[in-house]
Write a protein that holds these residues in place. Structure first.
Motif: not given
Length: 154
Positions: A123-131
């Motif tokens: 993923x991308x550190x610090x990003x608002x992620x949808x897993x």
């Protein structure tokens, strides 16, 4: 270092609608650095992730590791694993490493993983992620790698 390991048939991470990391069968691992962690904990966590025997063999027993199956490894930073919910209804996150250390250790873990295993995404550190994931089993295992005495953090 805290980790939540999920055996998956597939998983992906999106940021702003774009897929930034994706695997087929393998492990989705949510990772949280703690204030006393160092590169040594990243190294020990990676060894455990690659060798943990949680995949089925020909007899259906959990006897195979990620290395044995050549499965994918998707690493996602998640400071909320350090949530303290002992009092009140709002979790505290002081158990997580500060963002600079957390980023450095997460990026170190990803770099180590890519050098040691053929199928690694993140993923991308610090990003608002949808897993998105399909948990296989389901198999979900919490793991904590404690700093060893004499290890210098940061």
């Amino acid at each position: 270092m805290l980790a939540l390991i999920q055996r998956v048939t597939q998983a992906r991470v999106e940021v702003a609608g774009d897929t930034v990391g994706e695997i087929g069968a393998g492990l989705l691992v949510l990772v949280c650095a703690e204030p006393a962690d160092s590169e040594a904990e990243c190294e020990r966590l990676l060894v455990k992730l690659l060798r943990l025997r949680i995949f089925g063999d020909a007899a259906g027993k959990m006897n195979l590791s990620l290395q044995d199956t050549a499965g994918g490894l998707l690493l996602v930073s998640q400071f909320t694993l350090a949530a303290d919910t002992r009092s009140g209804n709002r979790p505290g996150f002081s158990g997580a490493a500060e963002p600079g250390l957390g980023r450095r250790l997460f990026e170190h873990l990803v770099q180590l993983a890519r050098a040691a295993h053929s199928a690694v995404a993140s993923g991308r550190f610090g990003a608002d992620m949808q897993v998105h994931l399909v948990n296989d089993g389901p198999v979900t295992i919490p793991l904590r790698i404690e700093p060893r005495a004499g290890t210098v953090a940061g």
